[in-house]
Enzyme design. Structure first.
Site, mmCIF file in Angstrom:
data_model
loop_
_atom_site.group_PDB
_atom_site.id
_atom_site.type_symbol
_atom_site.label_atom_id
_atom_site.label_comp_id
_atom_site.label_asym_id
_atom_site.label_seq_id
_atom_site.Cartn_x
_atom_site.Cartn_y
_atom_site.Cartn_z
ATOM 1 N N ARG A 195 9.024 27.288 69.273
ATOM 2 C CA ARG A 195 9.147 26.197 68.305
ATOM 3 C C ARG A 195 8.452 26.463 66.957
ATOM 4 N NH1 ARG A 195 7.453 21.407 72.164
ATOM 5 N NH2 ARG A 195 6.106 23.078 72.906
ATOM 6 N N HIS B 4 11.075 29.942 85.887
ATOM 7 C CA HIS B 4 11.929 28.852 85.417
ATOM 8 C C HIS B 4 13.020 28.441 86.402
ATOM 9 C CE1 HIS B 4 10.663 29.602 80.971
ATOM 10 N NE2 HIS B 4 9.900 28.702 81.553
ATOM 11 N N GLU C 55 16.164 39.123 76.922
ATOM 12 C CA GLU C 55 15.739 38.484 78.165
ATOM 13 C C GLU C 55 16.895 38.535 79.168
ATOM 14 O OE1 GLU C 55 13.383 34.429 79.382
ATOM 15 O OE2 GLU C 55 15.160 34.205 78.141
ATOM 16 N N ASP D 271 19.259 7.938 56.182
ATOM 17 C CA ASP D 271 19.536 6.750 56.990
ATOM 18 C C ASP D 271 20.325 5.693 56.229
ATOM 19 O OD1 ASP D 271 18.352 7.624 59.374
ATOM 20 O OD2 ASP D 271 16.357 7.145 58.614
ATOM 21 N N TYR E 24 13.348 38.581 84.371
ATOM 22 C CA TYR E 24 13.056 37.151 84.158
ATOM 23 C C TYR E 24 12.823 36.494 85.521
ATOM 24 C CZ TYR E 24 13.990 32.530 81.970
ATOM 25 O OH TYR E 24 13.922 31.238 81.508
ATOM 26 N N PRO F 88 11.552 34.682 73.996
ATOM 27 C CA PRO F 88 12.945 34.264 74.152
ATOM 28 C C PRO F 88 13.081 32.749 74.000
ATOM 29 C CG PRO F 88 12.335 35.829 75.866
ATOM 30 C CD PRO F 88 11.078 35.486 75.127
ATOM 31 N N TYR G 12 15.076 30.140 88.129
ATOM 32 C CA TYR G 12 16.260 30.973 88.277
ATOM 33 C C TYR G 12 16.110 31.849 89.527
ATOM 34 C CZ TYR G 12 17.460 29.270 83.654
ATOM 35 O OH TYR G 12 17.771 28.455 82.592
HETATM 36 P P1 ADP Z 1 15.311 8.211 55.446
HETATM 37 O O1 ADP Z 1 15.010 8.459 56.896
HETATM 38 O O2 ADP Z 1 16.766 8.191 55.159
HETATM 39 O O3 ADP Z 1 14.554 9.108 54.542
HETATM 40 P P2 ADP Z 1 13.416 5.974 55.348
HETATM 41 O O4 ADP Z 1 13.720 4.613 55.825
HETATM 42 O O5 ADP Z 1 12.460 6.807 56.107
HETATM 43 O O6 ADP Z 1 14.818 6.708 55.142
HETATM 44 O O7 ADP Z 1 12.848 5.893 53.882
HETATM 45 C C1 ADP Z 1 13.410 5.082 52.908
HETATM 46 C C2 ADP Z 1 12.350 4.844 51.857
HETATM 47 O O8 ADP Z 1 12.962 4.243 50.730
HETATM 48 C C3 ADP Z 1 11.240 3.899 52.304
HETATM 49 O O9 ADP Z 1 9.990 4.501 52.073
HETATM 50 C C4 ADP Z 1 11.443 2.655 51.419
HETATM 51 O O10 ADP Z 1 10.213 2.024 51.101
HETATM 52 C C5 ADP Z 1 12.094 3.252 50.203
HETATM 53 N N1 ADP Z 1 12.908 2.313 49.409
HETATM 54 C C6 ADP Z 1 13.811 1.415 49.884
HETATM 55 N N2 ADP Z 1 14.378 0.746 48.878
HETATM 56 C C7 ADP Z 1 13.839 1.230 47.716
HETATM 57 C C8 ADP Z 1 14.028 0.962 46.343
HETATM 58 N N3 ADP Z 1 14.898 0.054 45.941
HETATM 59 N N4 ADP Z 1 13.299 1.664 45.442
HETATM 60 C C9 ADP Z 1 12.425 2.613 45.850
HETATM 61 N N5 ADP Z 1 12.217 2.901 47.138
HETATM 62 C C10 ADP Z 1 12.910 2.227 48.068
HETATM 63 FE FE1 SF4 Z 2 11.647 21.938 67.537
HETATM 64 FE FE2 SF4 Z 2 10.830 19.648 66.406
HETATM 65 FE FE3 SF4 Z 2 9.271 21.785 66.348
HETATM 66 FE FE4 SF4 Z 2 11.488 21.759 64.918
HETATM 67 S S1 SF4 Z 2 9.747 20.427 64.624
HETATM 68 S S2 SF4 Z 2 10.742 23.427 66.192
HETATM 69 S S3 SF4 Z 2 12.829 20.584 66.210
HETATM 70 S S4 SF4 Z 2 9.919 20.715 68.171
#
Ligand code: ADP
Ligand code: SF4
Length: 700
Positions: free
Chosen positions: A322, A173, A104, A649, A170, A29, A175
């Site tokens: 997981r 945990h 569960e 990002d 159950y 579960p 409960y």
């Molecule tokens: P995300 O979590 O969004 O995937 P990261 O910061 O982990 O982002 O990864 C971004 C990657 O992009 C890094 O490995 C970085 O070196 C690469 N990077 C950044 N600028 C450039 C660029 N101009 N050309 C190629 N790679 C790049």
């Molecule tokens: Fe959970 Fe992280 Fe494992 Fe995915 S990778 S099952 S989110 S612990």
């Protein structure tokens, strides 16, 4: 490839009372954040596990009655006809793949606030709510106990109608049933309190009731803590306590024992603190106490370890929550000899966070989790490409790697360019920090897959400029260039930044530390992000011998880690390392080795001496390429692509899971017709069932 005979043992059928599991893979579960509110989402999720080869697939905790209501956390429920219909969606789909479905059945007690139903919570005594609410349970009288037994029995009968094969009692945990068992919490003077026999009575009765009600066709399982009422290992035996006595009394009563430990932060601890297979010293003694099959968990992703657990007689079933979330197809991959293809759980507990927030769970490794029904995403299959167009992905962090991998799987010609020699972006950097080595699995899985796809070309040490991109002339470009930690202290507590944090040797960003630029001298780590980064950087710096002070405006260390169950361990870990911790203080300014802190409540100032500041506050998206490329498209510049997207990002800095999701989504949706007004199917309970849940008067 044929299955490795070493793993044959994992594919043996195992009898559980009146039913038989086709193999030893048992999805125990686990919460999904969908519960009774999203029946189709849930059915899609569980079906995928069954399709992926799990022999048993269970629900999350399933309320037997409105007096067990964990709102806003979405539990399952079996209160009425409507619930039977909703649960049948799952059991039908699980059965369609030859797996057993387990439910569960759950009674909340003092851990449930019943905020949704406003029913009074029932307790072994009148005790405070353990979820931090300022109200208490009602001490159950004999009538309450009779009611409870009836509700449990009726829920078991509904479970049978819904098509389940296994019903749980159950008893762990924290409960209700744990409190009946506990000599500390159970101070009753009737036949349900006092001696162990009395404290065990309700558990025993519920097992017997359930067997009586449905035992002809359904197995009865008990979820139980190995170190019930004691243990902890002070005397060298981690399960010392009453477990042995309890097993002497009821060890043969249920059809299966599902064994765990009471402490969630250990049982499902993050990989930073808890290793694969950590429950073994607790579980290993159980099998000697019963002839009934035993299942337990341990974040098992290694088939060798799984087979060893069975061969050494530790367990009969490999339990997983997981690992089955990260890779619903884990059993199939072992069966087909595709060990390389297993998407190993990294132990980050982002899945658990989803439940704590009351939303469908996601997963860092498996971006399709909870999207099976509502977006139609399958964890192993993607639709083929729509054209012969070429795609350039810039940046090989988690977003770029996932995008390239899925685009490659769809058949597109993909170019993946990465500025550095190392692939993996932030995942590669962070996995070098103390305790985070398993983060690297996010990169490793994707690189394994990319290696197998000849239509993906990877260019390392290729920092692309706008001219480079135009020269490539790709049809589609995905910018996945990530984000950089800010040095100016900008964040929630300091929206204008922190005075005195300027460029120079005194201020080191998390990126500096990860690149190996360690401070020398007393260092203040300021956490305005509240997840793992600040506490891990504090640890990394402390391990070089420098004095470290950890300051946060929040009342606790790694507050958001409360959702991933590592908050407590993070703080005690920092304390054990000798790191000074100052909570509820903002870092207002820094100059001449003096950091000025302000109490978040009184505003009172306090000065800390530090030679270096490490601000862990916010990140700046690195999205320049996206903007210039967009301009190039609009200007009709030669070599400009048809489309450009920013993902991960560089679009909006977030957790790694969000970057993987963004990469996956981009690749799935490229050249597809997506209804932007309705990008996903909207799940809800059936209208007539919602009516049935209303009180009688409101129904007319
Ligand atoms: P995300 O979590 O969004 O995937 P990261 O910061 O982990 O982002 O990864 C971004 C990657 O992009 C890094 O490995 C970085 O070196 C690469 N990077 C950044 N600028 C450039 C660029 N101009 N050309 C190629 N790679 C790049
Ligand atoms: Fe959970 Fe992280 Fe494992 Fe995915 S990778 S099952 S989110 S612990």
């Amino acid at each position: 490839m044929p299955r490795d005979p070493r793993y044959d043992i994992l594919f043996e059928p195992v009898k559980i009372g009146p039913v038989t599991a086709k193999n030893r893979f048992y999805q125990v579960p686990h919460c999904t954040g969908s519960g009774w509110q999203r029946p189709r989402t849930l059915a899609g999720l569980r079906e995928t596990k069954a399709e992926g080869g799990w022999g048993v697939v269970c629900t999350e905790y399933c309320s037997i009655h409105p007096s067990s209501d964990d709102t806003p956390y979405p539990a399952a429920s079996l209160w009425d006809e409507g619930d039977i219909r909703a649960q049948s969606l799952m059991t039908e789909k699980v059965h369609a793949h030859g797996a057993l479905a387990g439910v569960e059945l759950w009674i909340g007690g003092a851990r449930t606030p019943n905020l949704g139903t406003r029913e009074v919570a029932l307790g072994v005594t009148s005790m405070p709510n353990l979820a931090g609410n300022p109200f208490q349970t009602r001490a159950m009288d004999r009538q309450d106990i009779r009611d409870l037994r009836l509700w449990h029995r009726n829920a078991a009968l509904r479970a049978k109608q819904a098509g389940f094969d296994i019903a749980y009692v159950y008893a762990t945990h924290g409960y209700l049933l744990s409190h009946f068992l506990s000599p500390i919490h159970n101070t009753r003077r009737d036949e349900y309190g006092g001696s162990l026999e009395n404290r065990l009575r309700i558990v025993q009765e519920l097992i017997e009731d359930t067997k009586d009600a449905v035992g002809d066709s359904m197995a009865v399982a008990v979820r139980f803590s190995a170190e019930t009422n004691g243990g902890g290992g002070d005397d060298g035996n981690p399960i010392a306590g009453e477990t042995t006595d309890i097993f002497e009394m009821i060890g043969e009563l249920p059809d299966l024992w599902d064994i765990n430990v009471g402490d969630y932060s250990f049982e499902m601890g993050v990989s930073r603190f808890v290793e694969q297979g950590a429950l073994e010293p607790y579980v290993s003694q159980i099998k000697a106490m019963t002839t009934k099959p035993v299942v337990s968990t341990g974040r098992f992703t290694s088939p060798d370890m799984m087979a060893s657990q069975v061969k050494r007689g530790i367990v009969d079933f490999i339990g997983a929550a997981r690992p089955s979330i990260a890779d619903p197809f884990l059993p199939k991959k072992i069966e087909e000899g595709r060990i390389d293809d297993i998407r190993e759980c990294i132990g980050c507990n982002i899945c658990y966070m989803g439940d704590g927030k009351g939303v469908p769970i996601g997963c860092t490794q498996n971006p399709t989790m909870s999207e099976e029904w509502r977006r139609g995403w399958h964890p192993e299959r993607v639709q083929p490409k729509r054209s012969e167009r070429r795609v350039l992905v810039v940046g090989a962090g988690p977003a770029g790697l996932e995008a390239a991998h899925i685009l490659g799987k769809r058949g597109y010609a993909v170019m993946l360019a990465e500025a550095t020699r190392d692939l993996g972006g932030r995942v590669s950097q962070e996995s070098k920090l103390p305790g985070l080595s398993q983060w690297g699995r996010v990169r490793d899985y994707r690189l394994q897959q990319i290696d197998k796809l000849p239509n993906i070309e990877v260019f390392r040490e290729s920092r692309l400029s706008i001219d480079d991109i135009l020269a490539v002339g790709a049809d589609h470009v995905a910018i996945a260039t990530g984000a950089a930690w800010r040095r100016d202290g900008f964040g929630t507590a300091n929206p204008q930044g922190i005075a005195g944090l300027t460029e120079g040797a005194t201020v080191l960003s998390p990126n500096d530390i990860m690149a190996g630029r360690m401070p020398e001298g007393p260092t203040l780590v300021f956490d305005d992000e509240h997840y793992y980064m600040a506490s891990i950087l504090a640890e990394a710096i402390r391990l070089t011998g420098q004095p470290v002070t950890f300051v946060t405006p929040d009342d606790s260390v790694s507050a958001w880690g409360g959702f991933t169950v590592d908050r407590w361990r993070a703080r005690s870990h920092l304390m054990a390392l000798g790191i000074d911790i100052i909570t509820a203080h903002n870092l207002e300014s820094f100059s001449d080795e003096e950091a000025v802190l302000a109490c978040q409540y009184s505003g009172a100032k306090r000065i800390i001496n530090a030679e270096h500041i490490v601000p862990v506050t916010a990140r700046a998206p690195l999205d320049d390429l996206y903007h210039v490329l967009q301009e190039a498209i609009e200007a009709g510049t030669d070599g400009a692509p048809q489309t450009v997207a920013r993902i991960g990002d560089c679009n909006a800095p977030s957790i790694i899971a969000a970057a993987v999701f963004a990469g996956h989504r981009y690749a799935r949706e490229l050249e597809e017709e997506i209804d932007r007004a309705n990008p996903l199917k909207h799940d809800r309970v059936f209208f007539e069932d919602a009516i049935m849940k209303m009180p009688f008067n409101a129904r007319r």
